[in-house]
Design a protein around this motif. Structure first.
Motif, PDB file in Angstrom:
ATOM      1  N   PRO A   1      19.810  40.821  46.277  1.00  0.00           N
ATOM      2  CA  PRO A   1      21.159  40.494  46.433  1.00  0.00           C
ATOM      3  C   PRO A   1      21.431  40.148  47.978  1.00  0.00           C
ATOM      4  O   PRO A   1      21.239  40.670  48.917  1.00  0.00           O
ATOM      5  N   TYR A   2      22.364  39.136  48.299  1.00  0.00           N
ATOM      6  CA  TYR A   2      22.706  38.644  49.470  1.00  0.00           C
ATOM      7  C   TYR A   2      24.066  39.037  49.741  1.00  0.00           C
ATOM      8  O   TYR A   2      24.969  39.239  48.881  1.00  0.00           O
ATOM      9  N   ILE A   3      24.535  39.016  51.164  1.00  0.00           N
ATOM     10  CA  ILE A   3      25.803  39.276  51.486  1.00  0.00           C
ATOM     11  C   ILE A   3      26.199  37.767  52.499  1.00  0.00           C
ATOM     12  O   ILE A   3      25.367  37.784  53.326  1.00  0.00           O
ATOM     13  N   ILE A   4      26.913  37.172  52.293  1.00  0.00           N
ATOM     14  CA  ILE A   4      27.407  35.899  52.864  1.00  0.00           C
ATOM     15  C   ILE A   4      28.986  35.826  53.391  1.00  0.00           C
ATOM     16  O   ILE A   4      29.490  36.183  52.623  1.00  0.00           O
ATOM     17  N   GLU A   5      28.960  35.243  54.566  1.00  0.00           N
ATOM     18  CA  GLU A   5      30.340  35.084  54.979  1.00  0.00           C
ATOM     19  C   GLU A   5      30.430  33.483  54.891  1.00  0.00           C
ATOM     20  O   GLU A   5      29.487  33.002  55.592  1.00  0.00           O
ATOM     21  N   ALA A   6      31.394  33.016  54.534  1.00  0.00           N
ATOM     22  CA  ALA A   6      31.637  31.327  54.523  1.00  0.00           C
ATOM     23  C   ALA A   6      33.277  31.067  54.365  1.00  0.00           C
ATOM     24  O   ALA A   6      34.075  31.915  54.121  1.00  0.00           O
ATOM     25  N   ILE A   7      33.253  29.900  54.234  1.00  0.00           N
ATOM     26  CA  ILE A   7      34.725  29.371  54.174  1.00  0.00           C
ATOM     27  C   ILE A   7      34.562  28.669  52.815  1.00  0.00           C
ATOM     28  O   ILE A   7      33.619  27.696  52.663  1.00  0.00           O
ATOM     29  N   VAL A   8      35.718  28.533  52.120  1.00  0.00           N
ATOM     30  CA  VAL A   8      35.811  27.892  50.659  1.00  0.00           C
ATOM     31  C   VAL A   8      36.335  26.404  51.227  1.00  0.00           C
ATOM     32  O   VAL A   8      37.033  26.207  51.988  1.00  0.00           O
ATOM     33  N   LEU A   9      35.266  25.394  50.930  1.00  0.00           N
ATOM     34  CA  LEU A   9      35.432  23.997  51.332  1.00  0.00           C
ATOM     35  C   LEU A   9      36.026  23.255  50.065  1.00  0.00           C
ATOM     36  O   LEU A   9      36.275  22.077  50.400  1.00  0.00           O
ATOM     37  N   GLN A  10      36.234  23.586  48.724  1.00  0.00           N
ATOM     38  CA  GLN A  10      36.393  22.923  47.793  1.00  0.00           C
ATOM     39  C   GLN A  10      37.258  23.776  46.733  1.00  0.00           C
ATOM     40  O   GLN A  10      36.815  24.805  46.584  1.00  0.00           O
ATOM     41  N   SER A  11      38.084  22.972  46.271  1.00  0.00           N
ATOM     42  CA  SER A  11      38.975  23.627  45.043  1.00  0.00           C
ATOM     43  C   SER A  11      37.970  23.902  43.846  1.00  0.00           C
ATOM     44  O   SER A  11      37.153  23.318  43.544  1.00  0.00           O
ATOM     45  N   PRO A  12      38.197  25.246  43.378  1.00  0.00           N
ATOM     46  CA  PRO A  12      37.285  25.813  42.436  1.00  0.00           C
ATOM     47  C   PRO A  12      37.507  25.202  41.134  1.00  0.00           C
ATOM     48  O   PRO A  12      38.665  24.473  40.971  1.00  0.00           O
ATOM     49  N   ILE A  60      35.706  34.042  53.244  1.00  0.00           N
ATOM     50  CA  ILE A  60      35.457  35.218  52.238  1.00  0.00           C
ATOM     51  C   ILE A  60      34.092  35.821  52.615  1.00  0.00           C
ATOM     52  O   ILE A  60      33.100  35.239  53.334  1.00  0.00           O
ATOM     53  N   LYS A  61      33.940  36.939  52.169  1.00  0.00           N
ATOM     54  CA  LYS A  61      32.511  37.617  52.120  1.00  0.00           C
ATOM     55  C   LYS A  61      32.171  37.962  50.743  1.00  0.00           C
ATOM     56  O   LYS A  61      32.914  38.319  50.057  1.00  0.00           O
ATOM     57  N   VAL A  62      31.007  37.217  50.479  1.00  0.00           N
ATOM     58  CA  VAL A  62      30.354  37.544  49.125  1.00  0.00           C
ATOM     59  C   VAL A  62      29.240  38.570  49.269  1.00  0.00           C
ATOM     60  O   VAL A  62      28.516  38.325  50.025  1.00  0.00           O
ATOM     61  N   ILE A  63      29.569  39.565  48.340  1.00  0.00           N
ATOM     62  CA  ILE A  63      28.592  40.639  48.534  1.00  0.00           C
ATOM     63  C   ILE A  63      27.810  40.663  47.089  1.00  0.00           C
ATOM     64  O   ILE A  63      28.411  40.900  46.026  1.00  0.00           O
ATOM     65  N   GLY A  64      26.694  40.855  47.076  1.00  0.00           N
ATOM     66  CA  GLY A  64      25.740  41.064  46.036  1.00  0.00           C
ATOM     67  C   GLY A  64      25.445  39.887  45.153  1.00  0.00           C
ATOM     68  O   GLY A  64      25.166  39.924  44.057  1.00  0.00           O
ATOM     69  N   ALA A  65      25.454  38.661  45.774  1.00  0.00           N
ATOM     70  CA  ALA A  65      25.229  37.549  44.989  1.00  0.00           C
ATOM     71  C   ALA A  65      23.683  37.313  45.080  1.00  0.00           C
ATOM     72  O   ALA A  65      23.009  37.726  46.054  1.00  0.00           O
ATOM     73  N   GLY A  81      27.340  40.572  37.651  1.00  0.00           N
ATOM     74  CA  GLY A  81      28.411  41.849  37.188  1.00  0.00           C
ATOM     75  C   GLY A  81      28.837  42.803  38.397  1.00  0.00           C
ATOM     76  O   GLY A  81      29.995  43.290  38.470  1.00  0.00           O
ATOM     77  N   PHE A  82      27.900  43.022  39.480  1.00  0.00           N
ATOM     78  CA  PHE A  82      27.966  43.965  40.536  1.00  0.00           C
ATOM     79  C   PHE A  82      28.748  43.212  41.859  1.00  0.00           C
ATOM     80  O   PHE A  82      28.954  43.725  42.813  1.00  0.00           O
ATOM     81  N   SER A  83      28.802  42.111  41.799  1.00  0.00           N
ATOM     82  CA  SER A  83      29.131  41.288  42.939  1.00  0.00           C
ATOM     83  C   SER A  83      30.772  41.245  43.279  1.00  0.00           C
ATOM     84  O   SER A  83      31.457  41.428  42.452  1.00  0.00           O
ATOM     85  N   GLU A  84      30.887  41.119  44.532  1.00  0.00           N
ATOM     86  CA  GLU A  84      32.330  41.275  45.059  1.00  0.00           C
ATOM     87  C   GLU A  84      32.663  39.971  45.975  1.00  0.00           C
ATOM     88  O   GLU A  84      31.669  39.590  46.583  1.00  0.00           O
ATOM     89  N   ILE A  85      34.011  39.418  45.701  1.00  0.00           N
ATOM     90  CA  ILE A  85      34.294  38.648  46.890  1.00  0.00           C
ATOM     91  C   ILE A  85      35.697  39.062  47.616  1.00  0.00           C
ATOM     92  O   ILE A  85      36.650  39.653  47.018  1.00  0.00           O
TER      93      ILE A  85
END
Length: 89
Positions: A1-12, A60-65, A81-85
């Protein structure tokens, strides 16, 4: 699993998908990025709600993706299921 810090670039984007077994599930995706590039972030079922709440410009920080091949045959990040944003100020 990865931990990523990023910026949201597009509307979901959120849609209903019918699986091979005939089950209807919700899937949401958005584009996130940083100085090194951009990548699609996807969440299925319950995790789709985490993505649908995001707004363009959120840090955002994406944890466990996990990374894998997505629907467009490109590498994407998928929530589990265990991921967090977490939003970063």
């Amino acid at each position: 699993p990865y931990i990523i810090e990023a910026i949201v670039l597009q509307s979901p984007n959120t849609s209903e998908i019918t699986t091979k077994s005939g089950e209807n599930v919700t899937v949401s995706d958005t584009l996130i990025g940083d100085d090194t590039g951009e990548i699609r972030l996807t969440g299925w079922r319950e995790q789709s709600r985490l993505i649908s709440k995001l707004v363009v410009g959120n840090r955002i920080k994406v944890i466990g993706a996990v990374a894998g091949m997505g629907r467009e045959n490109k590498i994407e990040i998928t929530l589990k299921g265990f991921s967090e944003i977490r939003k970063i100020n």
